[in-house]
Structure formats: structure tokens, C-alpha cells
Scaffold this active site. Structure first.
Site: not given
Ligand code: NOJ
Length: 495
Positions: A322, A394
Site C-alpha cells: 500500500n 492500495e
Molecule cells: C489505507 C487504509 O488501508 C485505508 O483504509 C484508508 O482509507 C486509506 N489508507 C486512506 O487513508
């Protein structure tokens, strides 16, 4: 594509026009608490986020909560229609532990919970979209929190039981699993600083490190269960999703400090992905020394036994990354307020800052744009852990969503996709890009003030229609062309 890469290397130039290989996959993500709503429907019991956001103190969750959110428990078909409209290869969503196991344990499996996730998974498959499922996106059953949550060593077996239930129920159709989302945030933010993340525990010395060890053991249990029982039947893959900030020293003198701070930031990767396993040796040593100097009789970073090192080591089928932003590192001064991981580290006396050129034109104060940081991490994964498959699980850009024009989000994704393409051209095995988020989601400590969605959800509209933003049109065009170089066609020229 291969010819294209070879020619690029030979001619020292890029000839691929932003083209991604045919095997590269495009996805988008959400998580259960952030979109489902229906927090107390049927036999679902409260999670730590239900409890946390229901505390009335004008601060928690920015005066909002996920009680209804995007109402996806009822409107999931609209989410899947959006996913299909984009042409996604896969959709990453998470399962709410207490919707499936109302007691937190496998002694009671909720029929409604199972029905809901079966419909979602089958709905995706019917639309030709692969499900990518996160088992834990921060919603611990409240009763397990009451027993210490992620600081209780028993949690790895509670999580293993939960994982087994999920593999049994959905493993025939779900082939890509993420055990735990972002240990960095769920441990460092939620157990050490009370920064606004449930359960809001403030134990800056010890909480995050206890949580870190238990999280990795829990992950390893789940991977090993899958490996032995389910992989032979289903042949899927399991990993963990780590949020990583790229970090480097602000100057040449601070290069070493930058490296150390980065190692602390990626603490959660070494035990799983490194050849030797265990914590990074230098960090382990520093924290042991700090603990001793502070009068502790033990290191605050709990050691793994040799058996545990071997148990956790190698429990991955790919690297889940992420990525949102990066930081520069400098030596902290007396005036700097240190607050790991967001502004700096007490352990190393390092302070995190950003370069003035990194854009931050949005309502998310931590989201400074540094697209090259993404490539640096991809390169680091290969250098540090070898030629493993990497999926960007992500990546996203949030703003206030006021004017309905999210051109900055488009620019953000275009520039980050370009870095992914450069990494692929350099021979790094990155196979997927997952936009956070498919639709607007409840943004934890920021409540409903931040909009990451490709699709807008109007929380004031009882119908909560999903409305495509310009970024949705951009991403659909990227997926169709399998190239990030699509903007000139209709939007980017106007930026
Ligand atoms: C990473 C997280 O996994 C997610 O839940 C969150 O909304 C995003 N970052 C943005 O902050």
C-alpha cells in the site's frame, strides 16, 4: 511488451507509450467498515470501530461513524456495477470479522454474514471480476479487544480460527487473499499514540511493538493453514498488505539515519520476506539498548524465538504494497515533536519531513505527492527480498470532493502508473495496481471529510447514488487502453 522492454534498454529510451503488459491487472479497493454500514444488522456484534466512533467526544471519527457509510451491505450491486463499468480485473474488499463470527470465535457462524459475502463474491464473478479479499481491515471484535486485542499473544490463534472459516467458506472462489491490512497503522497508530484510530490506546513505549509481533504471528498462522489445507485444493495465493512510506535522508550526512528510519517503517516486512527472518538486526539492537537505558528489564521490541522466526519466515506468495506518500528524514531537534510513525521516531531521534516540491493540494495533510517514492519501494523490494511478485494493493489520492472535479486525483494516478511502468521496464515483477478507493469510503479519524473515491457517494442523499467522477472515466480509459497515456484524449490537457 518484451520487445518493447528490450528496445527500451538498448536505446536508453522509453518506447512503450505507457503500455502495460497484458498480464498486468487493474483493480480498485474498499473495506468493510468504511462502506458497508448495517453495523448492528442481524446477529452482527460491535467491532472496535463501532465502539470507538460511538464515543461522543466531538473528536473521534470527526463526528461521523460507519453506521451507514455507503450502505454497501444493501447497495453492493451498485458497487459491482461501478466496478464493471470501470472494467476492473479485480475488486479488493474486506470481510467484517463480527459479521461472519458474531462471538469472534468459530463457535457461531452467521448465516446472514455468509449470505452477504457469498452474494458479493458471486456477483463479482458473474461480472467477470476477480475478488481479492482482505480478512482483517482493522475491525477487531470488541470482545477480543476487551481481552487485550492485538497485545494478547492468544490473538494469533483467534485469527487463525477466523481465517480457517473464511478459507472454508469462500476459498473455492477467492484466489487472492490478504490476511491483514497495514500493521503499521493498526499497531503504531492505534496502540501507541491514540491518534484517532480504534482502539485508541496510548502506550508509546510498548503497545505498537507487542501488536507488531502478534500481528505477524497471526498472519503466519493463516498463511500456513492455507498452504497445507487449502492450496492443494484451490491453488490461490495469500499475503499481507503493508503500508510503506518511502523514506530517505534529507542530506548525504543523514543517509544512514534515513536508512534506519526506513527499516523501522518497514519493520513488518523483514520477518515475513527476508531470507533470515526475524526483525532487522540493527533495529532490534537499538530498541534493546534504548529499553535498557530506560530501565526496562526486557526489550520493548519482543524477540521472536528461533521457532517463531522459522514459522513466520517465507509466509507469502507475493508482496502486497500500500503506497500513498514519502518522507525525508533528518536528525530531530529538541523542538521537534516526535510521534512515530507520522512525524518521527523516538527510538532513532529522527524527524520526518517533506520536500517543498512535493505537492499537497488536498485536504489530507499527510498526503504529499512523490511518485518516484513508489518506484524506489518497488526497487527496494527486489533488492532486499529478491525477484518476488509485487501487487500494489492500495494507492490513492483524497480531497474534499467539493467541486466534483478531481483532476488532481487523475494527475496523481497518471504519475504513479508511470512509475509502475518504469519499474516493469526495469525488470521488477509488479503485476497489479489497486486504486483506493472504488467509491467514497468512511475515512477513519477523518470521518466523511475526505473523498478518495473514483465514484462519489453523496451521504446527504438517502439513495446514496454512486456517481462517477472524472477520475472514474480516466481509470476506465486506462484499463481499456492498458496504458496510462490516455489523458490527452479528454482531460489532462485541461489541467
Ligand atoms: C489505507 C487504509 O488501508 C485505508 O483504509 C484508508 O482509507 C486509506 N489508507 C486512506 O487513508
Amino acid at each position: 511488451m518484451k520487445t518493447c522492454i528490450v528496445l527500451s534498454v538498448l536505446l536508453f529510451s522509453r518506447l512503450c507509450n505507457g503500455k502495460f503488459p497484458s498480464w498486468f491487472k487493474f483493480g480498485a479497493a474498499t473495506s468493510s467498515y468504511q462502506i458497508e454500514g448495517a453495523w448492528n444488522i442481524s446477529d452482527k456484534t460491535p467491532s472496535i470501530w463501532d465502539t470507538f466512533c460511538h464515543i461522543k467526544d466531538d473528536v473521534k471519527c470527526s463526528n461521523a461513524n460507519g453506521d451507514v457509510a455507503a450502505n454497501s451491505y444493501y447497495q453492493w450491486k451498485e458497487d459491482l456495477d461501478a466496478a464493471a463499468e470501470l472494467g476492473l480485473d479485480y475488486y479488493r474488499f474486506s470481510i467484517s470479522w463480527t459479521r461472519i463470527l458474531p462471538t469472534g470465535y468459530p463457535n457461531k457462524i452467521s448465516k446472514d454474514g455468509v449470505r452477504y459475502y457469498n452474494e458479493l463474491i458471486n456477483g463479482l464473478l458473474a461480472r467477470g471480476i476477480e475478488p481479492m479479499v482482505t480478512m482483517y481491515h482493522w475491525e477487531l471484535p470488541q470482545n477480543l479487544q476487551d481481552l487485550g486485542g492485538w497485545t494478547n499473544a492468544l490473538i494469533s490463534t483467534w485469527f487463525a480460527d477466523y481465517a480457517k472459516v473464511l478459507f472454508t467458506l469462500f476459498g473455492d472462489r477467492v484466489k487472492t487473499w490478504l490476511t491483514i491490512n497495514e500493521p503499521l497503522i493498526m499497531c503504531a497508530a492505534a496502540y501507541s499514540e491514540n491518534t484517532g484510530f480504534a482502539p485508541g490506546i496510548s502506550d508509546p513505549n510498548y503497545g505498537a511493538f507487542l501488536c507488531a509481533k502478534n500481528t505477524l504471528l497471526a498472519h503466519a498462522h493463516a498463511w500456513r493453514i492455507y498452504d497445507v489445507i487449502y492450496r492443494p485444493k484451490y491453488g490461490g495465493k495469500v499475503s499481507i498488505a503493508n503500508q510503506i512510506f518511502w523514506m530517505e535522508g534529507q542530506s548525504e550526512e543523514e543517509r544512514k539515519l534515513g536508512e534506519l528510519t526506513y527499516s523501522l517503517n518497514v519493520l513488518y516486512t523483514y520477518p515475513v520476506f527476508s531470507k533470515n527472518g526475524g526483525w532487522p538486526a540493527e533495529i532490534e539492537e537499538i530498541i534493546a539498548t534504548n529499553s535498557k537505558n530506560q530501565g526496562f528489564s526486557f526489550s520493548r521490541l519482543p524477540a521472536f524465538t528461533t521457532e517463531e522466526i522459522n514459522f513466520v519466515k517465507g509466509t507469502y506468495d507475493f508482496f502486497g504494497l500500500n503506497y500513498y506518500t514519502s518522507r525525508l528524514v533528518r536528525k530531530a531537534t529538541k523542538e521537534d515533536k516526535l510521534n512515530w510513525p507520522f512525524t518521527g521516531s523516538h527510538e532513532l531521534e529522527s524527524f520526518l519531513t517533506v520536500d517543498a516540491s512535493w505537492r499537497n493540494e488536498n485536504t489530507v495533510p499527510w498526503l504529499h505527492e512523490y511518485p518516484i517514492g513508489l518506484r524506489r519501494i518497488l526497487e527496494w523490494v527486489k533488492k532486499e527480498f529478491g525477484d518476488i511478485e509485487i501487487i500494489v494493493t492500495e494507492i490513492g489520492y483524497g480531497d474534499g470532493g467539493e467541486d466534483g472535479n478531481d483532476y488532481n486525483k487523475i494527475r496523481y494516478h497518471k504519475e504513479h502508473l508511470e512509475q509502475v511502468e518504469l519499474a516493469i521496464n526495469a525488470g521488477i515483477n509488479v503485476t497489479g495496481y489497486t486504486v483506493w478507493s472504488l467509491i467514497d469510503t468512511f475515512e477513519w479519524d477523518s470521518g466523511n471529510t475526505v473523498k478518495f473515491g473514483l465514484y462519489k457517494v453523496d451521504y446527504d442523499d438517502p439513495k446514496r447514488a454512486r456517481i462517477p467522477r472524472p477520475s472514474a472515466k480516466f481509470y476506465a480509459a486506462v484499463i481499456q487502453a492498458r496504458s496510462f497515456d490516455v489523458l490527452h484524449k479528454y482531460i489532462y490537457d485541461e489541467l
